[in-house]
Design a protein around this motif. Structure first.
Motif, PDB file in Angstrom:
ATOM      1  N   GLU A  29      66.443  -1.193  73.838  1.00 31.43           N
ATOM      2  CA  GLU A  29      66.438   0.222  74.209  1.00 31.43           C
ATOM      3  C   GLU A  29      67.423   1.009  73.354  1.00 31.43           C
ATOM      4  OE1 GLU A  29      64.417   1.722  76.163  1.00 31.43           O
ATOM      5  OE2 GLU A  29      63.392  -0.048  76.948  1.00 31.43           O
ATOM      6  N   ARG A  30      68.571   0.388  73.026  1.00 36.79           N
ATOM      7  CA  ARG A  30      69.535   1.071  72.154  1.00 36.79           C
ATOM      8  C   ARG A  30      68.954   1.270  70.756  1.00 36.79           C
ATOM      9  NH1 ARG A  30      73.323  -2.219  74.928  1.00 36.79           N
ATOM     10  NH2 ARG A  30      73.300  -3.773  73.240  1.00 36.79           N
ATOM     11  N   GLU A  31      68.263   0.243  70.252  1.00 41.54           N
ATOM     12  CA  GLU A  31      67.632   0.368  68.936  1.00 41.54           C
ATOM     13  C   GLU A  31      66.551   1.452  68.963  1.00 41.54           C
ATOM     14  OE1 GLU A  31      66.265  -3.193  67.122  1.00 41.54           O
ATOM     15  OE2 GLU A  31      68.185  -4.232  67.301  1.00 41.54           O
ATOM     16  N   LEU A  32      65.808   1.509  70.069  1.00 42.34           N
ATOM     17  CA  LEU A  32      64.786   2.548  70.194  1.00 42.34           C
ATOM     18  C   LEU A  32      65.413   3.932  70.143  1.00 42.34           C
ATOM     19  CD1 LEU A  32      61.828   3.276  70.679  1.00 42.34           C
ATOM     20  CD2 LEU A  32      62.257   3.104  73.138  1.00 42.34           C
ATOM     21  N   GLY A  33      66.589   4.076  70.763  1.00 42.48           N
ATOM     22  CA  GLY A  33      67.291   5.350  70.714  1.00 42.48           C
ATOM     23  C   GLY A  33      67.690   5.723  69.294  1.00 42.48           C
ATOM     24  N   LEU A  34      68.128   4.724  68.517  1.00 40.33           N
ATOM     25  CA  LEU A  34      68.473   4.986  67.113  1.00 40.33           C
ATOM     26  C   LEU A  34      67.251   5.447  66.325  1.00 40.33           C
ATOM     27  CD1 LEU A  34      70.773   1.918  66.314  1.00 40.33           C
ATOM     28  CD2 LEU A  34      71.494   4.291  66.550  1.00 40.33           C
ATOM     29  N   ILE A  35      66.127   4.764  66.565  1.00 39.96           N
ATOM     30  CA  ILE A  35      64.901   5.108  65.840  1.00 39.96           C
ATOM     31  C   ILE A  35      64.440   6.509  66.216  1.00 39.96           C
ATOM     32  CG2 ILE A  35      62.465   4.511  65.528  1.00 39.96           C
ATOM     33  CD1 ILE A  35      63.278   1.572  65.940  1.00 39.96           C
ATOM     34  N   GLU A  36      64.471   6.826  67.507  1.00 45.86           N
ATOM     35  CA  GLU A  36      64.041   8.154  67.957  1.00 45.86           C
ATOM     36  C   GLU A  36      64.914   9.244  67.339  1.00 45.86           C
ATOM     37  OE1 GLU A  36      64.182   7.770  72.202  1.00 45.86           O
ATOM     38  OE2 GLU A  36      62.035   7.343  72.347  1.00 45.86           O
ATOM     39  N   SER A  37      66.223   8.996  67.246  1.00 52.17           N
ATOM     40  CA  SER A  37      67.122   9.986  66.645  1.00 52.17           C
ATOM     41  C   SER A  37      66.799  10.186  65.169  1.00 52.17           C
ATOM     42  CB  SER A  37      68.583   9.540  66.807  1.00 52.17           C
ATOM     43  OG  SER A  37      68.943   9.477  68.167  1.00 52.17           O
ATOM     44  N   ALA A  38      66.524   9.063  64.472  1.00 48.45           N
ATOM     45  CA  ALA A  38      66.211   9.157  63.046  1.00 48.45           C
ATOM     46  C   ALA A  38      64.888   9.873  62.805  1.00 48.45           C
ATOM     47  CB  ALA A  38      66.184   7.763  62.429  1.00 48.45           C
ATOM     48  N   LEU A  39      63.956   9.731  63.745  1.00 46.40           N
ATOM     49  CA  LEU A  39      62.625  10.337  63.576  1.00 46.40           C
ATOM     50  C   LEU A  39      62.570  11.801  63.999  1.00 46.40           C
ATOM     51  CD1 LEU A  39      60.262   7.531  64.938  1.00 46.40           C
ATOM     52  CD2 LEU A  39      60.774   8.068  62.557  1.00 46.40           C
ATOM     53  N   MET A  40      63.612  12.263  64.669  1.00 47.21           N
ATOM     54  CA  MET A  40      63.538  13.597  65.267  1.00 47.21           C
ATOM     55  C   MET A  40      63.174  14.696  64.273  1.00 47.21           C
ATOM     56  SD  MET A  40      66.257  15.189  67.961  1.00 47.21           S
ATOM     57  CE  MET A  40      66.158  13.649  68.883  1.00 47.21           C
ATOM     58  N   PRO A  41      63.784  14.740  63.064  1.00 42.78           N
ATOM     59  CA  PRO A  41      63.410  15.823  62.137  1.00 42.78           C
ATOM     60  C   PRO A  41      61.929  15.808  61.768  1.00 42.78           C
ATOM     61  CG  PRO A  41      65.441  14.755  61.423  1.00 42.78           C
ATOM     62  CD  PRO A  41      64.868  13.910  62.529  1.00 42.78           C
ATOM     63  N   VAL A  42      61.350  14.591  61.649  1.00 48.60           N
ATOM     64  CA  VAL A  42      59.931  14.495  61.305  1.00 48.60           C
ATOM     65  C   VAL A  42      59.065  14.743  62.533  1.00 48.60           C
ATOM     66  CG1 VAL A  42      58.138  12.994  60.347  1.00 48.60           C
ATOM     67  CG2 VAL A  42      60.475  12.861  59.467  1.00 48.60           C
ATOM     68  N   ALA A  43      59.488  14.204  63.682  1.00 51.47           N
ATOM     69  CA  ALA A  43      58.686  14.307  64.896  1.00 51.47           C
ATOM     70  C   ALA A  43      58.556  15.748  65.382  1.00 51.47           C
ATOM     71  CB  ALA A  43      59.288  13.437  65.997  1.00 51.47           C
ATOM     72  N   ARG A  44      59.516  16.613  65.010  1.00 57.29           N
ATOM     73  CA  ARG A  44      59.434  18.008  65.447  1.00 57.29           C
ATOM     74  C   ARG A  44      58.234  18.721  64.840  1.00 57.29           C
ATOM     75  NH1 ARG A  44      65.447  18.592  64.636  1.00 57.29           N
ATOM     76  NH2 ARG A  44      66.386  18.437  66.701  1.00 57.29           N
ATOM     77  N   ARG A  45      57.804  18.261  63.685  1.00 62.48           N
ATOM     78  CA  ARG A  45      56.637  18.879  63.055  1.00 62.48           C
ATOM     79  C   ARG A  45      55.376  18.376  63.751  1.00 62.48           C
ATOM     80  NH1 ARG A  45      58.692  16.587  57.387  1.00 62.48           N
ATOM     81  NH2 ARG A  45      60.796  17.461  57.460  1.00 62.48           N
ATOM     82  N   ARG A  46      54.410  19.219  63.901  1.00 61.46           N
ATOM     83  CA  ARG A  46      53.230  18.874  64.695  1.00 61.46           C
ATOM     84  C   ARG A  46      52.003  18.551  63.842  1.00 61.46           C
ATOM     85  NH1 ARG A  46      55.435  17.315  69.241  1.00 61.46           N
ATOM     86  NH2 ARG A  46      56.855  18.873  70.118  1.00 61.46           N
ATOM     87  N   ASP A  47      52.131  18.628  62.511  1.00 59.49           N
ATOM     88  CA  ASP A  47      50.950  18.399  61.686  1.00 59.49           C
ATOM     89  C   ASP A  47      50.644  16.911  61.605  1.00 59.49           C
ATOM     90  OD1 ASP A  47      52.283  17.575  58.702  1.00 59.49           O
ATOM     91  OD2 ASP A  47      53.525  18.739  60.074  1.00 59.49           O
ATOM     92  N   PRO A  48      49.371  16.535  61.373  1.00 61.89           N
ATOM     93  CA  PRO A  48      48.965  15.118  61.341  1.00 61.89           C
ATOM     94  C   PRO A  48      49.729  14.289  60.314  1.00 61.89           C
ATOM     95  CG  PRO A  48      47.036  16.538  61.471  1.00 61.89           C
ATOM     96  CD  PRO A  48      48.218  17.440  61.251  1.00 61.89           C
ATOM     97  N   SER A  49      50.001  14.861  59.143  1.00 56.67           N
ATOM     98  CA  SER A  49      50.693  14.083  58.119  1.00 56.67           C
ATOM     99  C   SER A  49      52.100  13.709  58.560  1.00 56.67           C
ATOM    100  CB  SER A  49      50.753  14.863  56.799  1.00 56.67           C
ATOM    101  OG  SER A  49      51.502  16.056  56.948  1.00 56.67           O
ATOM    102  N   SER A  50      52.751  14.562  59.327  1.00 58.17           N
ATOM    103  CA  SER A  50      54.091  14.256  59.832  1.00 58.17           C
ATOM    104  C   SER A  50      54.033  13.141  60.865  1.00 58.17           C
ATOM    105  CB  SER A  50      54.732  15.509  60.444  1.00 58.17           C
ATOM    106  OG  SER A  50      54.968  16.482  59.452  1.00 58.17           O
ATOM    107  N   ARG A  51      52.982  13.122  61.678  1.00 61.84           N
ATOM    108  CA  ARG A  51      52.845  12.037  62.652  1.00 61.84           C
ATOM    109  C   ARG A  51      52.659  10.706  61.949  1.00 61.84           C
ATOM    110  NH1 ARG A  51      49.747  15.924  65.521  1.00 61.84           N
ATOM    111  NH2 ARG A  51      47.796  14.988  64.824  1.00 61.84           N
ATOM    112  N   VAL A  52      51.872  10.706  60.872  1.00 63.86           N
ATOM    113  CA  VAL A  52      51.680   9.486  60.102  1.00 63.86           C
ATOM    114  C   VAL A  52      53.004   9.051  59.481  1.00 63.86           C
ATOM    115  CG1 VAL A  52      50.573   8.512  58.048  1.00 63.86           C
ATOM    116  CG2 VAL A  52      49.243   9.918  59.637  1.00 63.86           C
ATOM    117  N   LYS A  53      53.722  10.019  58.910  1.00 68.83           N
ATOM    118  CA  LYS A  53      55.012   9.699  58.291  1.00 68.83           C
ATOM    119  C   LYS A  53      55.985   9.150  59.322  1.00 68.83           C
ATOM    120  CE  LYS A  53      58.654  11.670  55.392  1.00 68.83           C
ATOM    121  NZ  LYS A  53      59.124  12.865  54.667  1.00 68.83           N
ATOM    122  N   ALA A  54      55.995   9.728  60.524  1.00 69.41           N
ATOM    123  CA  ALA A  54      56.888   9.253  61.580  1.00 69.41           C
ATOM    124  C   ALA A  54      56.551   7.822  61.974  1.00 69.41           C
ATOM    125  CB  ALA A  54      56.801  10.179  62.794  1.00 69.41           C
TER     126      ALA A  54
END
Length: 233
Positions: A180-205
């Protein structure tokens, strides 16, 4: 002495490619490909480039095709590297496995409708006891469900082996917290990309999440190996 000319009808061997040449050929289609990701895929055993006497990696045309397949499976099917590695191992063994994530009639996916096991089948195939399975549930190492996939089977087989060494599921309760701690690290790292809603950003995330998880596994494995060297010189 000059190199011998190829025999009549024989094609000359294609030159091997360095990392820069591989990137030049693949980054147009896979813009997130980097030298570190290439090295990471090699560390995980998915590709096996040759090495020069100086230690430089050299990739064949087969390596290039293999890399393209791996990257396509990650990008288009959101497959973890473990699934891709198993698929490639079957291909290397001369088998003809179905492509993970390939579409089935009706729009279904092999990942969704592939091999699923009941609790009884999971227990039998892993060589486990019902008590061990229940202990795995209690320790949150395996999540109870109606059916179970290959991941649960792999984990339960590992628990069977660990039990032979005196390690029980209850000893692994901290693993869930660590995950769960590792998942938190991953979620934090993905946040800048995950904020974008376009399909290519989801793939990149999705790609980035898999890569970060793999890098965390590399660090964790290295720490364990380092600790083992103190226990077993």
């Amino acid at each position: 002495m000059p190199n011998a000319a190829p025999a009549p009808g024989q094609q000359p061997a294609a030159p091997l490619l360095g990392i820069g040449q591989v990137l030049a050929r693949l980054t147009t289609e896979f813009p997130d490909l980097t030298p570190s990701k290439l090295r990471f895929l090699e560390e995980r055993g998915l590709v096996h480039p040759a090495r020069t006497p100086s230690g430089y990696r050299k990739f064949s045309q087969n390596d290039l095709s293999r890399l393209k397949l791996i990257l396509t499976m990650q990008r288009d099917c959101y497959l973890p590297l473990a699934v891709i590695k198993d698929y490639l191992a079957d291909v290397d063994a001369g088998l003809n496995p179905p492509m993970p994530g390939a579409a089935l009639p009706g729009g279904a996916s092999i990942l969704q409708t592939g091999r699923r096991l009941s609790r009884e089948e999971l227990t039998r195939e892993a060589g486990a006891t019902p008590m061990l399975v229940q202990d795995a549930f209690s320790a949150s190492v395996i999540t109870p469900a109606e059916t179970y996939g290959e991941d649960s089977l792999i984990v339960l087989k590992a628990l069977v082996e660990l039990q032979r060494s005196g390690i029980e599921p209850r000893h692994l309760r901290g693993f869930r917290q660590a995950a769960e701690r590792e998942l938190g690290l991953i979620e934090s790292a993905l946040m800048p990309v995950a904020r974008r809603r376009d399909p290519s950003s989801r793939v990149k995330a999705a790609e980035l999440a898999v890569e970060i998880a793999g890098q965390l596994e590399v660090v964790r494995s290295s720490l364990i190996r380092s600790a083992l060297s103190r226990i077993v010189p």
